[in-house]
Design an enzyme around this catalytic site. Structure first.
Site, PDB file in Angstrom:
ATOM      1  N   ASP A   1     -20.982 -11.901  22.288  1.00 16.32           N
ATOM      2  CA  ASP A   1     -20.040 -11.246  21.376  1.00 16.32           C
ATOM      3  C   ASP A   1     -20.005  -9.763  21.719  1.00 16.32           C
ATOM      4  OD1 ASP A   1     -18.394 -10.465  19.335  1.00 16.32           O
ATOM      5  OD2 ASP A   1     -19.734 -11.057  17.705  1.00 16.32           O
TER       6      ASP A   1
ATOM      7  N   CYS B   1      -8.185   1.792  -1.335  1.00 16.58           N
ATOM      8  CA  CYS B   1      -7.810   1.024  -0.150  1.00 16.58           C
ATOM      9  C   CYS B   1      -7.754  -0.454  -0.496  1.00 16.58           C
ATOM     10  CB  CYS B   1      -8.826   1.270   0.978  1.00 16.58           C
ATOM     11  SG  CYS B   1      -8.470   0.298   2.467  1.00 16.58           S
TER      12      CYS B   1
ATOM     13  N   CYS C   1      -4.149   0.209   8.728  1.00 20.32           N
ATOM     14  CA  CYS C   1      -3.529  -1.092   9.024  1.00 20.32           C
ATOM     15  C   CYS C   1      -2.021  -0.902   9.150  1.00 20.32           C
ATOM     16  CB  CYS C   1      -3.860  -2.135   7.953  1.00 20.32           C
ATOM     17  SG  CYS C   1      -3.637  -1.609   6.260  1.00 20.32           S
TER      18      CYS C   1
ATOM     19  N   CYS D   1      -0.895   6.068   7.043  1.00 17.38           N
ATOM     20  CA  CYS D   1      -2.302   5.768   7.304  1.00 17.38           C
ATOM     21  C   CYS D   1      -2.444   4.951   8.581  1.00 17.38           C
ATOM     22  CB  CYS D   1      -2.898   5.001   6.132  1.00 17.38           C
ATOM     23  SG  CYS D   1      -4.600   4.473   6.384  1.00 17.38           S
TER      24      CYS D   1
ATOM     25  N   TYR E   1     -25.402  -9.345  22.901  1.00 17.55           N
ATOM     26  CA  TYR E   1     -24.807  -8.462  21.900  1.00 17.55           C
ATOM     27  C   TYR E   1     -25.037  -9.066  20.510  1.00 17.55           C
ATOM     28  CZ  TYR E   1     -22.455  -7.289  26.277  1.00 17.55           C
ATOM     29  OH  TYR E   1     -22.177  -6.979  27.589  1.00 17.55           O
TER      30      TYR E   1
ATOM     31  N   CYS F   1     -13.309  -9.542  20.523  1.00 20.25           N
ATOM     32  CA  CYS F   1     -12.410  -8.837  19.605  1.00 20.25           C
ATOM     33  C   CYS F   1     -11.291  -8.134  20.357  1.00 20.25           C
ATOM     34  CB  CYS F   1     -13.193  -7.837  18.763  1.00 20.25           C
ATOM     35  SG  CYS F   1     -14.081  -6.591  19.720  1.00 20.25           S
TER      36      CYS F   1
ATOM     37  N   GLN G   1     -20.521  -8.495  10.933  1.00 19.91           N
ATOM     38  CA  GLN G   1     -19.097  -8.813  10.843  1.00 19.91           C
ATOM     39  C   GLN G   1     -18.519  -8.304   9.528  1.00 19.91           C
ATOM     40  OE1 GLN G   1     -17.001  -9.999  12.963  1.00 19.91           O
ATOM     41  NE2 GLN G   1     -18.211 -10.955  14.577  1.00 19.91           N
TER      42      GLN G   1
ATOM     43  N   CYS H   1       0.831  -1.205   0.000  1.00 16.74           N
ATOM     44  CA  CYS H   1       0.000   0.000   0.000  1.00 16.74           C
ATOM     45  C   CYS H   1       0.866   1.255   0.000  1.00 16.74           C
ATOM     46  CB  CYS H   1      -0.922   0.005   1.217  1.00 16.74           C
ATOM     47  SG  CYS H   1      -1.923   1.502   1.354  1.00 16.74           S
TER      48      CYS H   1
END
Length: 529
Positions: A458, A236, A83, A80, A389, A485, A360, A74
Site C-alpha cells: 500500500d 467542513c 473537494c 476551497c 508500507y 491511491c 485510513q 458546501c
C-alpha cells in the site's frame, strides 16, 4: 479555428474528466481544460491560458448544464481546494472514477487483458473523514469595524473562482440533486455544530463579534490552486459534527487568547496546524495543535475547554515543528491531556493511532477495502506474508490471523511503534514490524533469507521506488495484492511487474474519498509459472 489567445471566449462541450477532476472539452481539435466542467456541460469558457495544443479556462456561463450537475451543498465550494466534485451527482462521480482507472491502466500502463470490477461506492459520501488537517494562518484584516467569525469564509464561498460563480451561471447553482449527507439537504453547512441545523440557512453564520478580541488567526484549508492563501473554514461537511465542534472551540480559544498564526515567509507566529482525528467506531477524538515553538503552559487550558465541549476527547497533543517545512509533523510532542493516542476498532481488532501515524481516513470504506485485501491474498495458513508500507499495522494484523508470519515494513517510526502496540493489544504474536524505507528494508530481509508467498503493498501516491520494485521482483512472491491511491503510478508499477513475469488478474476501485478526484484501487497479480 484561428489560433486561440488568452482572453478568448469559446463555446465548449465537456466530454471527459481529466485525472484531478478538471473537465475536458475540444473545439475543432483544440483541447480545453475547464475546472468545474462536467461531461455533458455546454459552456462559455474564457481562456486564462492558451498554448499551441491546449488551453485552460474558467466558466463564464453555463449554456446547457450536464444532467450530472447538482447543487453543491458546501458554501465554500468553488473556492476551497478540499473537494472539487460536490457539484457532480455521486453515481456519476463513481462512473467517472472507474473510467479514469481503466484509462490509466490501458493508456499509461499498456495493460488490456484484465477484469475491471464494479467500483465500490461509499455508504455516506459526507462526514466520512476520521482525520482533518487544517492550516492556521494570520488573519487578513479588513477596514470594516464589523468583522465576523465566518464572514471571511462566507465572502470567499461564492464560488467565483474554480467553478464559475454567478447565480444562474455557477455550476453550483444548477439543479439540486445529491443532497448533503444522503438526504439531509436541510443541514446547513454553515450552522454551528453545537446548534440545531436549520434548513433555511444557505451560508455560514455572520455573528458580529464586536465584543470579542480581534481575531489574529484563520483556520481552514488552502484555496483551490493557491498554496499561499488559506480559506477560513467554520464547518467542513467531510468531517463529523463532533470534529466540527472541536474546530469551533479551538478557534474560539485561539482568538480569545490572542494567539498568532504562523507566517511562512517571516517565520513569525505560533500556530501552524490544527489536526483533528476521530475513532469512528469508538467515538474517541484527538486534537493535535502544531506550533512553531513549545507553548505548553499557554495551550494547556485548551484541553479542558475541548473536553468540556466534547467529552469524548481522549487526547490533546501539541506537536512542535520549528522548521520551515510546512508539514503537520514535528521534532517533539507534548501531551496536554488524556492519552498520546486514540483507539479505533476495525475488522474485529482494536488499533491505537498516535498523532503522526498513518491510518485510513475513511473507516467504513477501509473495512471493505481490507476485507477485499484478505480475500485477494487467498491465505490458507502456512504462508509467510510481507506487508509493504504497513502503517500502524492494520492490514498486517488482519493477515496475521490467517497465516504463519507477517513482516511489516513502514518508514514512520511512530507508526511502527503503534503497530507493535496494536499487535500486543490484540494478542497477536506472529508479526515483525521493521522501521525503514522499503527500498532498503526489503533487500535486508532478502539478505537474511526471508521468503514470502504473498506480498501486500500500500505505497504512497508516488508508488514504488525503482529499487523497492526491483527488490519485490527479486522476492518472487506467487501472489501480490497492490493497494494504490494513484492509478497513474499503479499503472506504471504494474506494467513493470507484468514485464517481470506477473499477470494482472483484476482491478477493484474503491471510493475512499467522495467529492474528490482521488480513488483507491486494489490490483491482484499472480506470478506466471
Amino acid at each position: 479555428m484561428a489560433r486561440a489567445k488568452r482572453g478568448d471566449t469559446l463555446s465548449v462541450t465537456i466530454d471527459d474528466l481529466a485525472f484531478g477532476g478538471e473537465g475536458v472539452g475540444r473545439v475543432e481539435g483544440y483541447v480545453v481544460f475547464v475546472p468545474g466542467g462536467i461531461p455533458g456541460d455546454r459552456l462559455q469558457v474564457r481562456l486564462d491560458q492558451a498554448r499551441a495544443r491546449f488551453g485552460r479556462g474558467t466558466i463564464a456561463r453555463v449554456e446547457s448544464p450536464s444532467p450530472y450537475r447538482v447543487a453543491a451543498p458546501c458554501p465554500y465550494f468553488g473556492r476551497c481546494g478540499g473537494c472539487r466534485l460536490q457539484h457532480v451527482a455521486y453515481p456519476a462521480q463513481l462512473a467517472f472514477k472507474s473510467k479514469q482507472v481503466a484509462d490509466c491502466l490501458e493508456r499509461l500502463g499498456g495493460l488490456g487483458s484484465f477484469e475491471l470490477r464494479p467500483i465500490i461506492g461509499a455508504p455516506d459520501p459526507y462526514g466520512y473523514r476520521n482525520k482533518m488537517e487544517f492550516t492556521v494562518a494570520r488573519a487578513v484584516y479588513r477596514p470594516s469595524p464589523h468583522a465576523t467569525t465566518a464572514g471571511r469564509a462566507g465572502d470567499a464561498s461564492s464560488g467565483d473562482a474554480t467553478a464559475g460563480a454567478r447565480a444562474g451561471d455557477s455550476p453550483g447553482d444548477a439543479s439540486s440533486g445529491e443532497a448533503a449527507r444522503q438526504g439531509r439537504a436541510g443541514d446547513s453547512p454553515g450552522a454551528r455544530p453545537d446548534e440545531p441545523h436549520r434548513g433555511e440557512e444557505a451560508q455560514p453564520r455572520r455573528d458580529v463579534i464586536d465584543s470579542q478580541p480581534s481575531p489574529m488567526v484563520i483556520i481552514g484549508l488552502h484555496e483551490a490552486d493557491r498554496y499561499d492563501s488559506v480559506l477560513d473554514i467554520e464547518r467542513c461537511l467531510l468531517q463529523s459534527d463532533r470534529m466540527n465542534t472541536l474546530l469551533v472551540e479551538a478557534r474560539r480559544f485561539f482568538i480569545e487568547r490572542g494567539f498568532s498564526g504562523y507566517d511562512q515567509e517571516s517565520g513569525e507566529g505560533l500556530l501552524r496546524f490544527l489536526m483533528l482525528r476521530e475513532g469512528t467506531r469508538t467515538s474517541e477524538a484527538m486534537v493535535n495543535v502544531v506550533t512553531a515553538a513549545p507553548a505548553v503552559s499557554e495551550l494547556e487550558p485548551l484541553a479542558g475547554r475541548l473536553q468540556a465541549r466534547v467529552p469524548e476527547t481522549a487526547s490533546v497533543v501539541m506537536t512542535v515543528n520549528p522548521k520551515k517545512a510546512s508539514v503537520a509533523i514535528g521534532v517533539e510532542e507534548h501531551l496536554l491531556a488524556g492519552r498520546d493516542h486514540i483507539r479505533e476498532s476495525l475488522g474485529g481488532l482494536t488499533f491505537q493511532v498516535s498523532p503522526g501515524s498513518f491510518f485510513q481516513t475513511n473507516t467504513a470504506q477501509a473495512e471493505r477495502l481490507f476485507e477485499l485485501v484478505l480475500e485477494s491474498a487467498c491465505l490458507e495458513g502456512p504462508e509467510t506474508v510481507v506487508d509493504l508500507y504497513s502503517g500502524t499495522g492494520a492490514i498486517s494484523l488482519l493477515l496475521a490471523r490467517r497465516c504463519r508470519w507477517v513482516y511489516g515494513i513502514e518508514v514512520a517510526p511512530a507508526a511502527v511503534a503503534d503497530a507493535v502496540r496494536n499487535a500486543a493489544a490484540n494478542g497477536i504474536a506472529n508479526c515483525t514490524f521493521l522501521a525503514g524505507e522499503v527500498r532498503f528494508a526489503l533487500p535486508s530481509l532478502l539478505a537474511k533469507g526471508v521468503a514470502a508467498e504473498v506480498v501486500v503493498a500500500d505505497p504512497p501516491r508516488a508508488g514504488f521506488h525503482p529499487k523497492a520494485l526491483h527488490a519485490l521482483v527479486t522476492l518472487r512472491p506467487s501472489r501480490l495484492v497492490y493497494v494504490s491511491c494513484n492509478p497513474a503510478t499503479l499503472a506504471r508499477d504494474v506494467a513493470e511487474l507484468v514485464r517481470a513475469g506477473y499477470r494482472l488478474e483484476w482491478v477493484q476501485p474503491v471510493d475512499m474519498f467522495p467529492h474528490t478526484s482521488h480513488i483507491e484501487v486494489i490490483a491482484r497479480l499472480s506470478r506466471g509459472a
